[in-house]
Design an enzyme around this catalytic site. Structure first.
Site, PDB file in Angstrom:
ATOM      1  N   ASP A 157      40.088  38.643  40.826  1.00  0.00           N
ATOM      2  CA  ASP A 157      40.335  39.845  41.627  1.00  0.00           C
ATOM      3  C   ASP A 157      41.428  39.615  42.676  1.00  0.00           C
ATOM      4  OD1 ASP A 157      39.848  42.483  42.357  1.00  0.00           O
ATOM      5  OD2 ASP A 157      37.686  42.217  42.586  1.00  0.00           O
ATOM      6  N   ASP A 212      39.788  51.092  40.820  1.00  0.00           N
ATOM      7  CA  ASP A 212      38.487  51.094  40.140  1.00  0.00           C
ATOM      8  C   ASP A 212      38.140  52.432  39.499  1.00  0.00           C
ATOM      9  OD1 ASP A 212      38.367  48.579  41.106  1.00  0.00           O
ATOM     10  OD2 ASP A 212      36.551  48.846  42.301  1.00  0.00           O
TER      11      ASP A 212
HETATM   12  C1  GLA Z   1      37.195  45.192  42.934  1.00  0.00           C
HETATM   13  C2  GLA Z   1      37.358  45.253  41.415  1.00  0.00           C
HETATM   14  C3  GLA Z   1      36.068  45.752  40.814  1.00  0.00           C
HETATM   15  C4  GLA Z   1      34.927  44.832  41.174  1.00  0.00           C
HETATM   16  C5  GLA Z   1      34.816  44.717  42.696  1.00  0.00           C
HETATM   17  C6  GLA Z   1      33.832  43.636  43.121  1.00  0.00           C
HETATM   18  O1  GLA Z   1      37.033  46.461  43.483  1.00  0.00           O
HETATM   19  O2  GLA Z   1      38.435  46.077  41.073  1.00  0.00           O
HETATM   20  O3  GLA Z   1      36.186  45.864  39.393  1.00  0.00           O
HETATM   21  O4  GLA Z   1      35.150  43.575  40.597  1.00  0.00           O
HETATM   22  O5  GLA Z   1      36.073  44.385  43.278  1.00  0.00           O
HETATM   23  O6  GLA Z   1      33.738  43.526  44.497  1.00  0.00           O
END
Ligand code: GLA
Length: 409
Positions: A157, A212
């Site tokens: 990430d 997301d």
């Molecule tokens: C980010 C990623 C998500 C998830 C969260 C976890 O937002 O894009 O897919 O992994 O972190 O905290």
């Protein structure tokens, strides 16, 4: 003259230093031969967020086998954020001892014993998005730890990465995994900010193209400093990216929300579109409690075959009219997948005369010409043959649903 000489020398030493800097060559390359078709599996985040523990992960592995998902091609069981405990005095990362009392190696062994693969999550920055320890400065050490646990997939990430350049940060982890020696699929989760489709193919096996996903067919969720995106919003953000995808390197429009509360029609449309996009098929629902409809969608083998087609050509939007979109995806053996996606709020009728339209894909240099060749038409959701392309195709597409076909000669 003396001054000129000093200037000249300074220039030479500067140039030498510069060229020395440039002489550093990255000698590690990503693991080739992994993810030749889009990865398929499950990830904990969409449904469980930070509520992960070893019991959930073991039960999910059991359910992946019992539900028929493993048989349909799903392989990875991936733990997302919040599995972490602390780093020890030597810097080694450990899982949260309360949530994962048996440790990660035992969990990986269990998953492997089911014929499945094990995925984990970290972050290029100092902390993960959930505030757990990130891998910044510990990349090679963490990669060794993951290899000793038996990790097969790493989602990496991009939170808390101030001052880092994305390509370099992901290269470092890619090199670390390579150095550790265990083949690992590297999922670049950089949200598309620094155009990962341009450098990602050399570094990892898939890269998120957007922020997301949000569990909604057509809406945007505003969190103040950031937004998450409905299925249709994410779909629209894939425009212009298809040329970057192919075997071993995929655009990732995020993990799926199938089975998380949208209507069955919406889930069907979502799954059809992720298949057309040659997207990684990472389920994000509770596999232990799936409805019959959810299971049927996620395990539809003919739809999955479109996604997993060995050519790995991402589909494209051919037309859009009043919320009714027509998509095509060239498949191996001269076949074509077709989707009629109804984004509007009312049922719509499709009338498509195959012989009047020649579909040309400039990117893959393929053509669907139904006035020269006759194709058989197969409906993938009703699992029925639907005549040939000699006949005009007619169907009603319910609101927020998708009719999906394969044409073959
Ligand atoms: C980010 C990623 C998500 C998830 C969260 C976890 O937002 O894009 O897919 O992994 O972190 O905290």
């Amino acid at each position: 003259m003396k001054k000129l000489l000093v200037f000249f020398c300074a220039l030479i030493s500067c140039a030498t230093a510069f060229s020395q800097g440039n002489n550093y060559e990255q000698t590690y390359e990503k693991f080739e031969g992994l993810a030749l078709t889009p990865p398929m599996g499950w990830n904990s985040w969409n449904k469980f967020a930070c509520n992960v523990n070893e019991q959930l992960i073991r039960e999910t592995a059991d359910a992946m086998v019992a539900s028929g998902m493993k048989e349909a091609g799903y392989t990875f069981i991936n733990i997302d954020d919040c599995w972490h405990g602390e780093r020890d005095s030597l810097g080694f990362i450990h899982p949260d001892p309360e949530r994962f009392p048996s440790g990660m190696k035992a969990l990986a062994d269990y998953i492997h014993s089911k014929g499945l693969k094990f995925g984990i999550y970290s972050d290029a920055g100092s902390m993960t998005c959930g505030g757990r320890p990130g891998s910044r400065g510990y990349e090679f050490q963490d990669a060794l730890t993951y290899a000793s646990w038996g990790v097969d997939y790493l989602k990496y990430d991009w939170c808390n990465t101030e001052g880092l350049k994305a390509e370099g940060a992901y290269m470092t982890m890619s090199a670390a995994l390579r150095r550790a020696g265990r083949p690992v699929v590297l999922s670049i989760c950089e949200w598309g900010t620094d155009e990962p489709w341009k450098w990602g193919p050399r570094v990892g096996h898939l890269w998120r193209t957007t922020g997301d996903i949000y569990n909604c067919f057509d809406c945007v969720e505003d969190h103040g400093t950031w937004k998450s995106w409905g299925v249709m919003q994410i779909l629209d953000k894939q425009e212009g990216l298809r040329q970057y995808a192919g075997p071993g390197h995929w655009n990732d429009p995020d993990m799926m929300e199938v089975g998380n509360g949208m209507t069955v029609n919406e889930d069907r449309a979502h799954f059809a579109m992720w298949s057309m996009l040659a997207a990684p098929l990472i389920a994000g629902n509770d596999l232990r409690k799936m409805s019959k409809e959810t299971t049927e969608i996620l395990t539809n083998k003919e739809v999955i075959a479109v996604n997993q087609d060995k050519l790995g050509i991402q589909g494209f939007k051919y037309s859009s009219n009043n919320g009714l979109e027509t998509w095509f995806k060239p498949l191996d053996g001269g076949k074509w997948a077709v989707v009629f996606l109804n984004r509007s709020d009312a049922a719509q009728t499709v009338t498509f005369d195959w012989r009047k339209t020649s579909i040309k894909d400039e990117l893959s240099n393929r053509e669907l010409n139904a006035s020269n060749d006759t194709y058989k038409v197969r409906n993938l959701w009703s699992k029925k043959d639907a005549g040939t392309t000699k006949k005009t195709f007619k169907a009603t597409v319910p609101k927020h649903d998708a009719v999906m076909l394969v044409l073959s000669k």
